[in-house]
Design a protein around this motif. Structure first.
Motif, PDB file in Angstrom:
ATOM      1  N   ILE A   1      27.685 118.201 -49.950  1.00  0.00           N
ATOM      2  CA  ILE A   1      26.867 117.461 -48.992  1.00  0.00           C
ATOM      3  C   ILE A   1      26.173 116.288 -49.668  1.00  0.00           C
ATOM      4  O   ILE A   1      25.842 115.292 -49.029  1.00  0.00           O
ATOM      5  N   VAL A   2      25.939 116.385 -50.964  1.00  0.00           N
ATOM      6  CA  VAL A   2      25.267 115.321 -51.705  1.00  0.00           C
ATOM      7  C   VAL A   2      25.989 113.998 -51.478  1.00  0.00           C
ATOM      8  O   VAL A   2      27.193 113.889 -51.723  1.00  0.00           O
ATOM      9  N   ASN A   3      25.254 112.987 -51.004  1.00  0.00           N
ATOM     10  CA  ASN A   3      25.870 111.664 -50.852  1.00  0.00           C
ATOM     11  C   ASN A   3      25.283 110.626 -51.802  1.00  0.00           C
ATOM     12  O   ASN A   3      25.682 109.464 -51.774  1.00  0.00           O
ATOM     13  N   GLU A   4      24.337 111.052 -52.634  1.00  0.00           N
ATOM     14  CA  GLU A   4      23.830 110.236 -53.737  1.00  0.00           C
ATOM     15  C   GLU A   4      23.618 111.163 -54.926  1.00  0.00           C
ATOM     16  O   GLU A   4      22.757 112.038 -54.882  1.00  0.00           O
ATOM     17  N   LEU A   5      24.400 110.979 -55.954  1.00  0.00           N
ATOM     18  CA  LEU A   5      24.287 111.813 -57.153  1.00  0.00           C
ATOM     19  C   LEU A   5      23.762 110.962 -58.309  1.00  0.00           C
ATOM     20  O   LEU A   5      24.267 109.869 -58.556  1.00  0.00           O
ATOM     21  N   VAL A   6      22.755 111.486 -58.992  1.00  0.00           N
ATOM     22  CA  VAL A   6      22.213 110.811 -60.166  1.00  0.00           C
ATOM     23  C   VAL A   6      22.161 111.814 -61.316  1.00  0.00           C
ATOM     24  O   VAL A   6      21.623 112.914 -61.162  1.00  0.00           O
ATOM     25  N   ILE A   7      22.723 111.445 -62.455  1.00  0.00           N
ATOM     26  CA  ILE A   7      22.691 112.295 -63.640  1.00  0.00           C
ATOM     27  C   ILE A   7      21.737 111.669 -64.655  1.00  0.00           C
ATOM     28  O   ILE A   7      22.027 110.619 -65.222  1.00  0.00           O
ATOM     29  N   MET A   8      20.596 112.309 -64.855  1.00  0.00           N
ATOM     30  CA  MET A   8      19.629 111.837 -65.837  1.00  0.00           C
ATOM     31  C   MET A   8      20.002 112.398 -67.211  1.00  0.00           C
ATOM     32  O   MET A   8      20.698 113.421 -67.306  1.00  0.00           O
ATOM     33  N   PRO A   9      19.560 111.765 -68.299  1.00  0.00           N
ATOM     34  CA  PRO A   9      20.025 112.182 -69.630  1.00  0.00           C
ATOM     35  C   PRO A   9      19.510 113.532 -70.115  1.00  0.00           C
ATOM     36  O   PRO A   9      20.148 114.166 -70.944  1.00  0.00           O
TER      37      PRO A   9
ATOM     38  N   GLY B   1      20.950 114.147 -54.871  1.00  0.00           N
ATOM     39  CA  GLY B   1      21.025 115.197 -55.881  1.00  0.00           C
ATOM     40  C   GLY B   1      20.726 114.632 -57.253  1.00  0.00           C
ATOM     41  O   GLY B   1      21.351 113.657 -57.668  1.00  0.00           O
ATOM     42  N   ILE B   2      19.746 115.208 -57.952  1.00  0.00           N
ATOM     43  CA  ILE B   2      19.384 114.748 -59.295  1.00  0.00           C
ATOM     44  C   ILE B   2      19.639 115.888 -60.270  1.00  0.00           C
ATOM     45  O   ILE B   2      19.101 116.979 -60.110  1.00  0.00           O
ATOM     46  N   THR B   3      20.433 115.621 -61.282  1.00  0.00           N
ATOM     47  CA  THR B   3      20.774 116.672 -62.234  1.00  0.00           C
ATOM     48  C   THR B   3      20.779 116.108 -63.647  1.00  0.00           C
ATOM     49  O   THR B   3      20.362 114.968 -63.878  1.00  0.00           O
ATOM     50  N   GLU B   4      21.226 116.884 -64.592  1.00  0.00           N
ATOM     51  CA  GLU B   4      21.392 116.445 -65.990  1.00  0.00           C
ATOM     52  C   GLU B   4      22.593 117.171 -66.569  1.00  0.00           C
ATOM     53  O   GLU B   4      23.038 118.184 -66.035  1.00  0.00           O
ATOM     54  N   PRO B   5      23.174 116.656 -67.670  1.00  0.00           N
ATOM     55  CA  PRO B   5      24.467 117.171 -68.140  1.00  0.00           C
ATOM     56  C   PRO B   5      24.504 118.680 -68.397  1.00  0.00           C
ATOM     57  O   PRO B   5      25.497 119.341 -68.089  1.00  0.00           O
ATOM     58  N   GLY B   6      23.431 119.240 -68.957  1.00  0.00           N
ATOM     59  CA  GLY B   6      23.450 120.666 -69.255  1.00  0.00           C
ATOM     60  C   GLY B   6      23.457 121.540 -68.021  1.00  0.00           C
ATOM     61  O   GLY B   6      24.004 122.638 -68.014  1.00  0.00           O
ATOM     62  N   ILE B   7      22.821 121.062 -66.943  1.00  0.00           N
ATOM     63  CA  ILE B   7      22.740 121.828 -65.699  1.00  0.00           C
ATOM     64  C   ILE B   7      23.992 121.639 -64.849  1.00  0.00           C
ATOM     65  O   ILE B   7      24.535 122.599 -64.296  1.00  0.00           O
ATOM     66  N   ILE B   8      24.479 120.414 -64.725  1.00  0.00           N
ATOM     67  CA  ILE B   8      25.620 120.158 -63.842  1.00  0.00           C
ATOM     68  C   ILE B   8      26.853 120.929 -64.296  1.00  0.00           C
ATOM     69  O   ILE B   8      27.682 121.338 -63.480  1.00  0.00           O
ATOM     70  N   ALA B   9      26.963 121.184 -65.597  1.00  0.00           N
ATOM     71  CA  ALA B   9      28.127 121.919 -66.099  1.00  0.00           C
ATOM     72  C   ALA B   9      28.150 123.352 -65.581  1.00  0.00           C
ATOM     73  O   ALA B   9      29.222 123.957 -65.451  1.00  0.00           O
ATOM     74  N   ALA B  10      26.963 123.912 -65.296  1.00  0.00           N
ATOM     75  CA  ALA B  10      26.884 125.289 -64.813  1.00  0.00           C
ATOM     76  C   ALA B  10      26.695 125.368 -63.306  1.00  0.00           C
ATOM     77  O   ALA B  10      27.064 126.361 -62.681  1.00  0.00           O
ATOM     78  N   GLU B  11      26.078 124.338 -62.722  1.00  0.00           N
ATOM     79  CA  GLU B  11      25.793 124.340 -61.299  1.00  0.00           C
ATOM     80  C   GLU B  11      26.379 123.063 -60.689  1.00  0.00           C
ATOM     81  O   GLU B  11      25.719 122.033 -60.607  1.00  0.00           O
ATOM     82  N   ALA B  12      27.624 123.145 -60.288  1.00  0.00           N
ATOM     83  CA  ALA B  12      28.333 121.971 -59.778  1.00  0.00           C
ATOM     84  C   ALA B  12      27.660 121.436 -58.522  1.00  0.00           C
ATOM     85  O   ALA B  12      27.075 122.194 -57.743  1.00  0.00           O
TER      86      ALA B  12
END
Length: 457
Positions: A230-238, A215-226
Motif C-alpha cells: 500500500i505504501v506509495n512513498e517509500l523513504v530509506i533513511m541511513p 513508509g519510512i524505514t532503514e536498511p537494517g529494518i527493511i531487510a526483515a520487515e519488507a
C-alpha cells in the motif's frame, strides 16, 4: 524458510529516477561494483519479497543467497538486471507497479545518502547539522510538500500482532481517512499496514485520489520487515536514529498501537523529546490505543513509563481503549492545535523545525555487547536522558531479534546483558517478559522465541 520460485528480469524506473544527469548516472553505475552494492542488494531483496511471513533478515538473505542485482547505464538513465529474484514480485513476467516504484526509491535514497555524506553541506558533528541532513534526505525523496495543512498521522506498533489488533488498526485508519488525514508508518506488516489499508477505503469513499501512505524505514529494518504494497512513498533513511527523527519532523501527530521492543523504542524516543524543557509548549498529539483485548498491554506500558520516567511523562499522551472514532477525533483536534501553533510562529507545516532534539537522540547507537552492557540506566538521571538510554536498550533488542548483524552477534557472543538500577530493571524485565508471552517479539509460527538479552539488576 522454504524458497518459492525465482525469476530473471530486467526493469527500468517508473515513479523516480526517470530523468538523470550524467553525473547521477555515473554515481548509480558505481553502486553495482562498489561498497554500496551489498546494501542495495539487501534492500532490493526485501522489497521483492513483500508479503512473505518472515521477520528474520538473516533467514531471507540465506534463502536467496544466489539473488543478484546488476545496474546498467543507459543513455536516459539506468536499468536493473535481476537474477534469481522472488517470482511473487511479478505478474505474467511484469513487475508489480508498487514494487517497481519502491525498488527505485531504495536506489534513489541509498545513492543520494552516499553522495551527500561527502558533501560540504553535511555536518554530522552538530545537532543542527544532523537535522539539516535529515531534511535534505526527505526533500530529495520528494516527501516534503510545502503548503499542505498538517494532516500526516504517524502510526507506530508491532509487526507481530493478533488478528483482533490488526483489525482494530484498520478501523482506526478508516476513521482517519474519513477525516482526510494521511498515514505514515514504518512501512512493514502488522500495525504498519493496517492503518494504511483502512485509510485507502476511507479515501475512496471520500473520493480522495491523492491519499498519502508514507513508509519510512532503514536498511537494517527493511531487510526483515519488507514494505507492504500500500505504501506509495517509500523513504530509506541511513540509520534508525535518522529514521526516528524523520517520523517526528514530518508527522503532525502520532498514534501508538500494541507492539514489542521496536514500539517501546519509538515510544521512549518520542517521550524523551517531548519531555525536553525546550519542547514544553510545542503541541504534538499522541494517542496510545488498542482494542479491549489489548487494554492490559496498554496499561502495563503506561505503568512502565510511570515507574521509570515519572508522572510527567504520562502527561504527554492520552490512552483510548477500543474506540477508533474517538482516536480519530482526538487526533484531528490535536492537528488543529498544531496548525494554529505553526501559523503563529511561521513554522513550516511540512517539517517541524521548532522541535528540539538533543544529540543523544541523534547519534547512531551500535548495539554491540560492550555498548549494551555500558548503558547507564539509573533514576538519578534527568528523565529525558534516561529515556534516551532506555531507547538504546530496546534498539539493541530489536537488532538482536531481527537484524542480520545483531542476530550474528548474538549467535557468536550470546545474549546482551542489560545492567541498571533495580527500580528500572524490574519493570523493564516484566515488560519484556510480557512481550515474549504475548508473542510480540517475533512472528508466530516459527521456532520458540529465544531472548537475545538478559536483564541484570
Amino acid at each position: 524458510m522454504t524458497r518459492p520460485n525465482v525469476i530473471n528480469a530486467s526493469v527500468s524506473p517508473k515513479g523516480s529516477l526517470e530523468t538523470l544527469s550524467q553525473r547521477e548516472v555515473q554515481q548509480l553505475s558505481k553502486v553495482g561494483s562498489g561498497g554500496l552494492h551489498q546494501l542495495f542488494r539487501q534492500c532490493a531483496l526485501a522489497i521483492l519479497n513483500t508479503g512473505a511471513r518472515v521477520d528474520n533478515a538473516k533467514t531471507i538473505l540465506e534463502a536467496y543467497a544466489d539473488f543478484e542485482v546488476q545496474i546498467h547505464q543507459q543513455d536516459r538513465g539506468v536499468r536493473l538486471e535481476l537474477i534469481n529474484a522472488p517470482a511473487d514480485a511479478f505478474v505474467d513476467g511484469e513487475m508489480i507497479a508498487s514494487t517497481r516504484e519502491m525498488l527505485f526509491s531504495a536506489l534513489r535514497d541509498i545513492v543520494y545518502t552516499e553522495s551527500e555524506l561527502g558533501g560540504p553541506r553535511v555536518d554530522l558533528d552538530s545537532s543542527a547539522g544532523i537535522t539539516d541532513y535529515v531534511f535534505h534526505l526527505l526533500r530529495n525523496a520528494r516527501t516534503l510538500r510545502p503548503g499542505l495543512e498538517p494532516k500526516m498521522v504517524v502510526c507506530w506498533g508491532g509487526h507481530s500482532i493478533s488478528v483482533e489488533e490488526y483489525k482494530y488498526t484498520k478501523k482506526v485508519g478508516h476513521e482517519l481517512g474519513l477525516r482526510n488525514l494521511d498515514i505514515c508508518t514504518g512501512c512493514g506488516p502488522g500495525v504498519m499496514k493496517g492503518p494504511m489499508k483502512g485509510a485507502t477505503i476511507a479515501h475512496a469513499k471520500q473520493r480522495i485520489v491523492e491519499g498519502r501512505y508514507l513508509g519510512i524505514t532503514e536498511p537494517g529494518i527493511i531487510a526483515a520487515e519488507a514494505p507492504n504494497p500500500i505504501v506509495n512513498e517509500l523513504v530509506i533513511m541511513p540509520d534508525i536514529e535518522k529514521r526516528l527523527e524523520a517520523f517526528v519532523r514530518v508527522g503532525h501527530g502520532i498514534i501508538i498501537f500494541p507492539g514489542g521492543a521496536g514500539t517501546a523504542e519509538e515510544f521512549l524516543y518520542l517521550l524523551g523529546i517531548l519531555m525536553h524543557p525546550d519542547n514544553r509548549d510545542v503541541p504534538f498529539p499522541v494517542v496510545l490505543t488498542g482494542p479491549r483485548s489489548a487494554e492490559a498491554y496498554l496499561q502495563q506500558l503506561n505503568a512502565f513509563v510511570g515507574e521509570t520516567l515519572g508522572a510527567e511523562a504520562q502527561q504527554h499522551y492520552r490512552i483510548i481503549v477500543d474506540d477508533p472514532t474517538e482516536v480519530a477525533r482526538c487526533m484531528a483536534s490535536g492537528l488543529k492545535e498544531v496548525e494554529h501553533f505553526r501559523r503563529e510562529r511561521n513554522d513550516a507545516f511540512h517539517f517541524n523545525w521548532l522541535l528540539q532534539i538533543e544529540e543523544s537522540f541523534q547519534r547512531p547507537f551500535d548495539p554491540t555487547h560492550a555498548n549494551m552492557e555500558a548503558l547507564q540506566l539509573t533514576l538519578d538521571m534527568p528523565p529525558h536522558e534516561l529515556a534516551a538510554n532506555l531507547r538504546r536498550a530496546f534498539s539493541g533488542i530489536v537488532a538482536g531479534n531481527v537484524k542480520d548483524k545483531g542476530i550474528r552477534l548474538i549467535e557468536e557472543h550470546g545474549p546482551y546483558r542489560i545492567h541498571g538500577d533495580p527500580r528500572i530493571m524490574q519493570p523493564l524485565d516484566a515488560l519484556l517478559q510480557a512481550f515474549v508471552d504475548q508473542h510480540r517479539m517475533k512472528l508466530p509460527g516459527g521456532a520458540a522465541y529465544e531472548p537475545c538479552y538478559r536483564v541484570v539488576s
